[in-house]
Design an enzyme around this catalytic site. Structure first.
Site, PDB file in Angstrom:
ATOM      1  N   CYS A   3       5.646  -2.271  11.667  1.00  0.00           N
ATOM      2  CA  CYS A   3       6.458  -1.612  10.637  1.00  0.00           C
ATOM      3  C   CYS A   3       5.959  -0.178  10.508  1.00  0.00           C
ATOM      4  O   CYS A   3       4.786   0.052  10.213  1.00  0.00           O
ATOM      5  CB  CYS A   3       6.349  -2.358   9.311  1.00  0.00           C
ATOM      6  N   HIS A  54      12.938  -0.100  -2.074  1.00  0.00           N
ATOM      7  CA  HIS A  54      12.217   1.140  -2.380  1.00  0.00           C
ATOM      8  C   HIS A  54      12.952   2.281  -1.703  1.00  0.00           C
ATOM      9  O   HIS A  54      13.851   2.051  -0.879  1.00  0.00           O
ATOM     10  CB  HIS A  54      10.757   1.057  -1.899  1.00  0.00           C
ATOM     11  N   HIS A  82      15.311  -6.176   1.007  1.00  0.00           N
ATOM     12  CA  HIS A  82      14.940  -6.691   2.330  1.00  0.00           C
ATOM     13  C   HIS A  82      13.838  -7.730   2.197  1.00  0.00           C
ATOM     14  O   HIS A  82      13.039  -7.698   1.254  1.00  0.00           O
ATOM     15  CB  HIS A  82      14.516  -5.567   3.291  1.00  0.00           C
ATOM     16  N   GLU A 116      12.145  -7.106  -1.769  1.00  0.00           N
ATOM     17  CA  GLU A 116      11.877  -5.834  -2.448  1.00  0.00           C
ATOM     18  C   GLU A 116      12.837  -4.754  -1.976  1.00  0.00           C
ATOM     19  O   GLU A 116      13.561  -4.942  -0.990  1.00  0.00           O
ATOM     20  CB  GLU A 116      10.434  -5.386  -2.161  1.00  0.00           C
TER      21      GLU A 116
END
Ligand code: MN
Length: 158
Positions: free
Chosen positions: A125, A73, A111, A71
């Site tokens: 994260c 973003h 990633h 994905e």
């Protein structure tokens, strides 16, 4: 007179009771099943933007051979490996990672994290509490990524 009660949603201490397992922090599904391609990932939210610090700290555990969504973003990730071994794709670069490594994932960058075939991978994260939704590659974008044989091997778990 009793001491005033301070309302507190966030405990001052999250105690780790087993590796990457904290008291009072449930293991949740990574994402809704069928939403995207991933395998064997659980999510624990350790810190959820209390008191005006607008970030979340999550711990993800990927089982051996598992992987997160490919994905991108707008928002950024700071990933700190806690346990296990694996590899990370950042853009078109691939890194082997081990405990205490930090991976910085910039905005709008493809990633994916993959556990080793024979070992799980757990990592923290850190993200903005308010963030955009992840975007998945279109078939054309995926084909473009797969033109690089190193990236293709990574995506195929080889
Ligand atoms: Mn992401």
């Amino acid at each position: 007179m009793s001491a005033p009660k301070v309302p507190r949603e966030t405990p001052f201490l999250r105690r780790e009771v087993a590796p990457c397992d904290w008291e009072g922090v449930p293991a949740r599904p990574y994402k809704a099943a069928g939403e995207a391609d991933f395998r064997d990932v659980t999510r624990r939210v350790l810190f959820d933007a209390p008191w005006g610090l607008l970030c979340q700290v999550r711990c993800f555990t990927i089982g051996a051979g598992g992987y997160t969504t490919l994905e991108r973003h707008r928002h950024v990730h700071a990933v700190i490996v806690l346990e296990g071994r694996g590899r990370v794709l950042v853009g078109r670069e691939i890194f082997d990672v081990a405990p205490r490594d930090l991976v910085a994932i910039p905005p709008d960058t493809w990633h994916q994290l993959r556990a080793a075939p024979d070992a799980p991978l757990s990592f923290l994260c850190i993200v903005d509490a308010e963030r955009d939704r992840p975007v998945l590659p279109t078939p054309e974008e995926l084909a473009g990524l797969r033109q690089d044989p190193v990236v293709r091997a990574f995506l195929d778990g080889e």
